[in-house]
Design a protein around this motif. Structure first.
Motif, mmCIF file in Angstrom:
data_model
loop_
_atom_site.group_PDB
_atom_site.id
_atom_site.type_symbol
_atom_site.label_atom_id
_atom_site.label_comp_id
_atom_site.label_asym_id
_atom_site.label_seq_id
_atom_site.Cartn_x
_atom_site.Cartn_y
_atom_site.Cartn_z
ATOM 1 N N ASP A 115 0.864 -1.135 0.001
ATOM 2 C CA ASP A 115 -0.162 -0.032 -0.277
ATOM 3 C C ASP A 115 0.865 1.428 -0.069
ATOM 4 N N ASN A 116 1.864 1.179 0.737
ATOM 5 C CA ASN A 116 2.837 2.328 1.043
ATOM 6 C C ASN A 116 3.703 2.661 -0.482
ATOM 7 N N CYS A 117 4.228 1.264 -0.786
ATOM 8 C CA CYS A 117 5.059 1.236 -2.213
ATOM 9 C C CYS A 117 4.169 1.922 -3.125
ATOM 10 N N PHE A 118 2.918 1.524 -3.470
ATOM 11 C CA PHE A 118 2.197 2.282 -4.752
ATOM 12 C C PHE A 118 1.337 3.381 -4.403
ATOM 13 N N GLY A 119 1.310 3.810 -3.213
ATOM 14 C CA GLY A 119 0.477 5.035 -2.584
ATOM 15 C C GLY A 119 0.741 6.141 -3.255
ATOM 16 N N THR A 120 2.152 6.491 -3.761
ATOM 17 C CA THR A 120 2.158 7.838 -4.279
ATOM 18 C C THR A 120 2.487 7.434 -5.875
ATOM 19 N N LEU A 121 2.215 6.416 -6.517
ATOM 20 C CA LEU A 121 2.477 6.277 -7.824
ATOM 21 C C LEU A 121 1.515 6.611 -8.636
ATOM 22 N N ASP A 122 1.854 7.469 -9.740
ATOM 23 C CA ASP A 122 0.866 7.922 -10.636
ATOM 24 C C ASP A 122 0.050 6.783 -11.284
ATOM 25 N N LEU A 123 -1.249 7.204 -11.615
ATOM 26 C CA LEU A 123 -2.223 6.240 -12.176
ATOM 27 C C LEU A 123 -1.725 5.527 -13.477
ATOM 28 N N ASN A 124 -0.689 6.370 -14.119
ATOM 29 C CA ASN A 124 -0.317 6.080 -15.387
ATOM 30 C C ASN A 124 1.247 5.491 -15.387
ATOM 31 N N GLY A 125 1.387 5.373 -13.994
ATOM 32 C CA GLY A 125 2.967 4.736 -13.759
ATOM 33 C C GLY A 125 2.908 3.282 -13.741
ATOM 34 N N CYS A 126 4.267 2.651 -13.641
ATOM 35 C CA CYS A 126 4.278 1.366 -13.551
ATOM 36 C C CYS A 126 5.349 0.790 -12.245
ATOM 37 N N ALA A 127 5.358 -0.413 -12.026
ATOM 38 C CA ALA A 127 5.801 -1.059 -10.850
ATOM 39 C C ALA A 127 6.510 -2.208 -11.152
ATOM 40 N N ILE A 128 7.757 -2.556 -10.550
ATOM 41 C CA ILE A 128 8.443 -3.941 -10.843
ATOM 42 C C ILE A 128 8.667 -4.359 -9.340
ATOM 43 N N ILE A 129 8.479 -5.391 -9.321
ATOM 44 C CA ILE A 129 8.937 -6.138 -8.017
ATOM 45 C C ILE A 129 9.547 -7.402 -8.424
ATOM 46 N N GLY A 130 10.867 -7.675 -8.000
ATOM 47 C CA GLY A 130 11.450 -8.864 -8.309
ATOM 48 C C GLY A 130 12.138 -9.454 -6.893
ATOM 49 N N LEU A 131 11.930 -10.876 -7.010
ATOM 50 C CA LEU A 131 12.681 -11.698 -5.676
ATOM 51 C C LEU A 131 12.685 -12.983 -6.209
#
Length: 226
Positions: free
Chosen positions: A143-159
């Motif tokens: 929730d905190n990671c993506f809370g300030t992400l623009d609606l047209n933004g993108c995210a990458i999680i790697g593990l």
């Protein structure tokens, strides 16, 4: 050093650069990897390379859990601005001590469990972080990671993949409390994004092969849900 002359003139710039600004140092984690098992630096850099190409052209990227940030520059080269955070002051001080003017970026101590990073971002990425987050705190973290992400933004999680852990070293597994299979990672990210794409990785190779044979997995997501 000033009197050293390389046999081929095109390499003289290496001598001149070392004389002008000295030698750059590896970070805490990278230096340890270079000493104990050098190939792991290749693997880590390859993850950053993949992220950099996925985020190329973004205006402001946020790296969560940067550690010694030795690979951060690879992403920084592809975006307009980069901010990096880590919850460990030891690593942040190391990053700041090695900061070069040409590659300066904002970096500071922040624990994502305490709240979002102030600012606006059109890209967020975290490599080798989610597996250290207790499952009970996973939702708060994301929730905190993506809370300030623009609606047209993108995210990458790697593990590291859940399936890989039977082969992982004791040092690698230390702190790994939340590794996931590819289907579970996709389902998790689909809570936050309309579009989620899963990639597998073995050593330095990213591919779309059978996820149960992957040592590492990526989720690339876009179209944040409100």
């Amino acid at each position: 050093m000033m009197e050293a002359k390389t046999k081929e003139t095109q390499y003289q710039v290496c001598v001149e650069a070392a004389e002008e600004r000295g030698f750059e140092r590896m970070g805490l984690r990278s230096s340890e990897s270079w000493h104990e098992d050098p190939k792991h630096i290749v693997f880590r850099f390859s993850r950053y390379k993949f992220v950099s190409k996925m985020l190329a052209g973004r205006k402001h990227a946020l790296e969560i859990g940067c550690g010694d940030a030795f690979g951060t520059r690879i992403v920084q080269a592809e975006v307009e601005k980069l901010t990096a955070i880590d919850f460990d002051p030891v690593f942040i001080e190391d990053v700041k001590s090695r900061m070069m003017a040409k590659w300066e970026f904002d970096v500071f101590v922040h624990d994502m469990l305490d709240g979002p990073v102030p600012g606006a971002f059109d890209a967020v990425y975290a490599c080798d972080v989610l597996e250290h987050i207790e499952p009970s705190q996973e939702q708060l973290f994301l929730d905190n990671c993506f809370g300030t992400l623009d609606l047209n933004g993108c995210a990458i999680i790697g593990l590291p993949s859940l399936e890989s852990q039977v082969y992982a070293s004791l040092q690698s597994k230390a702190g790994h409390v939340n590794c996931k299979s590819a289907p579970d990672l996709k389902a998790l990210m689909e809570r936050y994004f309309h579009n989620v794409f899963i990639f597998s990785m073995n050593d330095e190779v990213v591919h779309t092969g059978y996820h149960k044979m992957a040592h590492y997995i990526f989720a690339v997501a876009a179209g944040r849900k409100i």
